[in-house]
Design a protein around this motif. Structure first.
Motif, PDB file in Angstrom:
ATOM      1  N   LYS A  54     -13.059 -51.396  15.717  1.00 32.19           N
ATOM      2  CA  LYS A  54     -14.096 -50.686  14.973  1.00 32.19           C
ATOM      3  C   LYS A  54     -15.269 -51.607  14.650  1.00 32.19           C
ATOM      4  N   ASN A  91      -9.539 -57.462  20.867  1.00 35.41           N
ATOM      5  CA  ASN A  91      -8.549 -56.553  20.288  1.00 35.41           C
ATOM      6  C   ASN A  91      -7.205 -56.680  20.999  1.00 35.41           C
ATOM      7  N   ASP A 106      -8.528 -53.274  12.235  1.00 36.38           N
ATOM      8  CA  ASP A 106      -9.860 -52.676  12.346  1.00 36.38           C
ATOM      9  C   ASP A 106     -10.773 -53.430  13.306  1.00 36.38           C
TER      10      ASP A 106
END
Length: 536
Positions: free
Chosen positions: A508, A456, A505
């Protein structure tokens, strides 16, 4: 020409396992000249194979005089390449980690009285009392066990020194010498690492060990940055601290280059010699990682390098004293890197990365729940036996998933493992986080996108020199000189280019996969024996 406008350059060396390399950079950190000497090819009289000599029961050594003669040769090759040594303001170096050099009683006197009319190797022929055990040596298992038991177990040793006991580490190697060759141990007034040995050749005296390389010995208390009395006692006698000397910070100018190099090659008398360090520490400096950045080397094995604010007790991998602004550095080496990726590319996509990437594009991020762990060879982090484990979303094993699911399971599984173990070492996502990718596989945009999503954080590449340790040596020389001189060099800011950005996303999708990966590890057979694989 004034002092401010005079041309300035910086010199770096890398005393690696198979060759000695040298590099000259300018004020912009651009490459000016390079030279190298390959030990097996250029110095056949030492009868090495891969730069080392292999003995019985896992013993692997190298003659230190080989490295001295290689320096004579590489200096002559730099002369032929047109290096003007009078422009060099500072020099430094990197070296293979964990090797030890055992000096003779008259070695320092010889270093201080070198004649510029003769080669180094002819004058230092009797400066060593033994060949040097190097990182490939795996003959000290009993000494590793004894060291761990002496301090209260592997977890205590890891908390104290940054690593559990490894056969290649210098502490167990010294313990073996003390135990099996007491005459050699007693005859050596000083013991160097390969890095500080190489630095000594330029200083004209036995150089101090730097803290970063010294922390890869299982002897240094990484918190107090001093030798651990318990570890010293377990590996030698009351003279060991004196034999090693007090370590210094990696960014230390140890003194001017010796008169030998001034008179023989035309170095400036005030050319500074900056402490040499280990190759992994130097690579961290070569990547010029900033706070929150992680170095990702995608080679035959994959290596993660990251700066840490605190030293933990790693269950796998190593914590070293930082060679740059971060107080500590974490080192994680994964044996199953590009070679494993290539093996399964060949199996799934017929030797074509384009075809393999088409398989990746036929799936979605998160891979419909499919996850895989692929160890074509015994893994280092974690220590695990070879094997292949693939599960579907509910956690049930899958024998033969479709090729597109397996292709993504391989790459996502590797990236998830890198992040999970980085977190174990103290990695935390912050706004400034980014991955700096190097190595052969860093050209694969699909792979880098997966790393960006799993971590990320954006992925950047640094395209300056393939050998980060060698470049790091020259850069450290430049940066220590510039800090002392109060001069800002044009090349001091790293130039990196973004190649992959995580999708919004990503966290997630992948954070739950990290937890699933940790669960999968519980069912994977562990390796009981120590590994002798190199750090980095």
């Amino acid at each position: 020409m004034t002092e401010d406008t005079r041309k300035k350059s910086f010199l770096g060396f890398d005393f690696s396992t198979q060759r000695l390399k040298a590099l000259v950079i300018d004020e912009d950190y651009g490459i000016l000249q390079e030279a190298d000497v390959e030990f097996d090819v250029d110095l056949p009289e030492f009868r090495t194979s891969g730069g080392v000599r292999r003995g019985e029961q896992g013993e692997v050594t190298a003659p230190p005089l080989l490295w001295v003669k290689a320096l004579d040769m590489v200096m002559d090759r730099l002369v032929v390449a047109g290096v003007d040594f009078s422009t060099i303001e500072a020099l430094s170096g990197a070296a293979q980690q964990h090797g030890s050099v055992w000096w003779s009683k008259d070695a320092e006197a010889r270093l201080s009285k070198l004649s510029p009319d003769e080669f180094l190797h002819t004058q230092l022929a009797t400066a060593f009392v033994a060949d040097s055990p190097v990182w490939m040596d795996s003959s000290t298992s009993a000494d590793c066990i004894a060291l761990e038991e002496a301090v209260g177990g592997p977890e205590v040793l890891a908390k104290l020194t940054g690593s559990t006991a490894y056969e290649r580490f210098t502490g167990p190697q010294i313990r073996k010498m003390f135990r099996t060759k007491p005459r050699v141990y007693q005859a050596a007034p000083r013991i160097s690492l390969v890095s500080s040995f190489a630095c000594s050749l330029f200083l004209g005296r036995i150089a101090e060990l730097d803290l970063s390389d010294a922390s890869g010995m299982n002897l240094l208390d990484v918190h107090s940055k001093t030798w651990s009395e318990e570890c010293l006692k377990a590996c030698g006698d009351e003279t060991l601290a004196e034999k090693l000397g007090a370590p210094v910070a990696t960014a230390t100018a140890l003194g001017p280059v010796s008169e030998y190099f001034v008179r023989r090659y035309g170095f400036r008398p005030d050319c500074r010699v900056v402490a040499f360090t280990g190759d992994n520490s130097s690579a961290l400096a070569g990547l010029r990682l900033r706070s929150g950045w992680v170095g990702l080397s995608l080679g035959t094995s994959d290596t993660l390098l990251l700066g840490l604010q605190e030293a933990g007790a790693p269950p796998a991998g190593h914590v070293l004293v930082g060679p740059t602004e971060a107080p500590y550095m974490a080192l994680l080496c994964f044996a199953n890197g590009s070679l494993t990726r290539q093996n399964h590319r060949d199996r799934l996509a017929g030797n074509s990365w384009d075809a393999f990437n088409e398989l990746l594009r036929a799936t979605v991020r998160g891979n419909m729940g499919y996850m895989g762990i692929y160890y074509d060879t015994a893994e280092i982090v974690p220590r695990a036996a070879p094997g292949r484990w693939v599960v579907e979303g509910a956690g049930r094993p899958v024998e033969r998933p479709a090729p597109q699911f397996e292709a993504r399971a391989l790459l996502e599984g590797q990236a998830v493992a890198r992040r999970a173990h980085a977190e174990d070492m103290g990695f935390e996502l912050v706004e400034s986080s980014r991955l700096i990718a190097t190595g052969g596989a860093s050209v694969n945009k699909e792979l880098l996108q997966i790393f960006a999503d799993v971590f990320n954080t954006p992925v950047y590449v640094q395209e300056q020199h393939a050998n980060a340790a060698l470049l790091g040596a020259a850069i450290r020389a430049a940066e220590v000189w510039s800090a002392k001189a109060g001069v800002t060099l044009a090349g001091s800011e790293p130039t990196v280019a973004p190649v992959a950005t995580p999708y919004p996303d990503a966290e997630k999708i992948y954070k739950p996969m990290i937890a699933r990966y940790r669960e999968m590890l519980q069912n994977i057979p562990k390796l009981q024996q120590q590994t002798n694989t190199k750090t980095g």
